[in-house]
Write a protein that holds these residues in place. Sequence first.
Motif, PDB file in Angstrom:
ATOM      1  N   LYS A 168      38.584  35.258  31.489  1.00  0.00           N
ATOM      2  CA  LYS A 168      37.556  35.173  32.560  1.00  0.00           C
ATOM      3  C   LYS A 168      36.117  35.576  32.469  1.00  0.00           C
ATOM      4  N   ALA A 169      36.163  36.757  31.664  1.00  0.00           N
ATOM      5  CA  ALA A 169      34.919  37.332  31.535  1.00  0.00           C
ATOM      6  C   ALA A 169      33.942  36.634  30.696  1.00  0.00           C
ATOM      7  N   ALA A 185      44.816  43.847  33.633  1.00  0.00           N
ATOM      8  CA  ALA A 185      43.876  42.687  33.226  1.00  0.00           C
ATOM      9  C   ALA A 185      44.446  42.114  32.203  1.00  0.00           C
ATOM     10  N   HIS A 186      44.840  42.773  31.108  1.00  0.00           N
ATOM     11  CA  HIS A 186      45.177  42.173  29.867  1.00  0.00           C
ATOM     12  C   HIS A 186      46.420  41.206  30.279  1.00  0.00           C
ATOM     13  N   ALA A 187      47.240  41.371  30.904  1.00  0.00           N
ATOM     14  CA  ALA A 187      48.117  40.649  31.541  1.00  0.00           C
ATOM     15  C   ALA A 187      47.749  39.144  32.267  1.00  0.00           C
ATOM     16  N   ILE A 192      37.535  44.274  37.610  1.00  0.00           N
ATOM     17  CA  ILE A 192      38.225  44.258  36.238  1.00  0.00           C
ATOM     18  C   ILE A 192      38.939  42.957  36.129  1.00  0.00           C
ATOM     19  N   VAL A 193      38.479  42.270  35.212  1.00  0.00           N
ATOM     20  CA  VAL A 193      39.016  40.957  34.892  1.00  0.00           C
ATOM     21  C   VAL A 193      39.719  40.884  33.546  1.00  0.00           C
ATOM     22  N   PRO A 194      40.658  39.771  33.296  1.00  0.00           N
ATOM     23  CA  PRO A 194      40.960  39.428  31.798  1.00  0.00           C
ATOM     24  C   PRO A 194      39.757  38.876  31.111  1.00  0.00           C
ATOM     25  N   VAL A 195      39.956  39.171  29.641  1.00  0.00           N
ATOM     26  CA  VAL A 195      38.890  38.779  29.017  1.00  0.00           C
ATOM     27  C   VAL A 195      38.631  37.351  28.849  1.00  0.00           C
TER      28      VAL A 195
END
Length: 81
Positions: free
Chosen positions: A43-44, A20-22, A38-41
């Motif tokens: 997108k969240a 997700a960090h990637a 679980i999504v990258p920051v």
Amino acid sequence: METLGIDATRRRLPELVAAAHAGKTTLITRHGRPYAAIVPVEKASQRRLPTAMLALKGCAVGLWGEEPARSVEALRAEWAE
């Protein structure tokens, strides 16, 4: 996007957080149905109205007349009696 069940997600959580960090999104399912993600920051943190809310946009135009504040004020006065 990868799809995993809850048990597999528990076992691979550190790997999925790094993914997700990637920038990778992982869909978590429960009993075969989407349950969480679980999504990258990036997108969240994007705030978007749900599609159902967008369908309502503009549907109440004119509902309260030309001066909505006065219409609501008149109703409040009527209810206060």
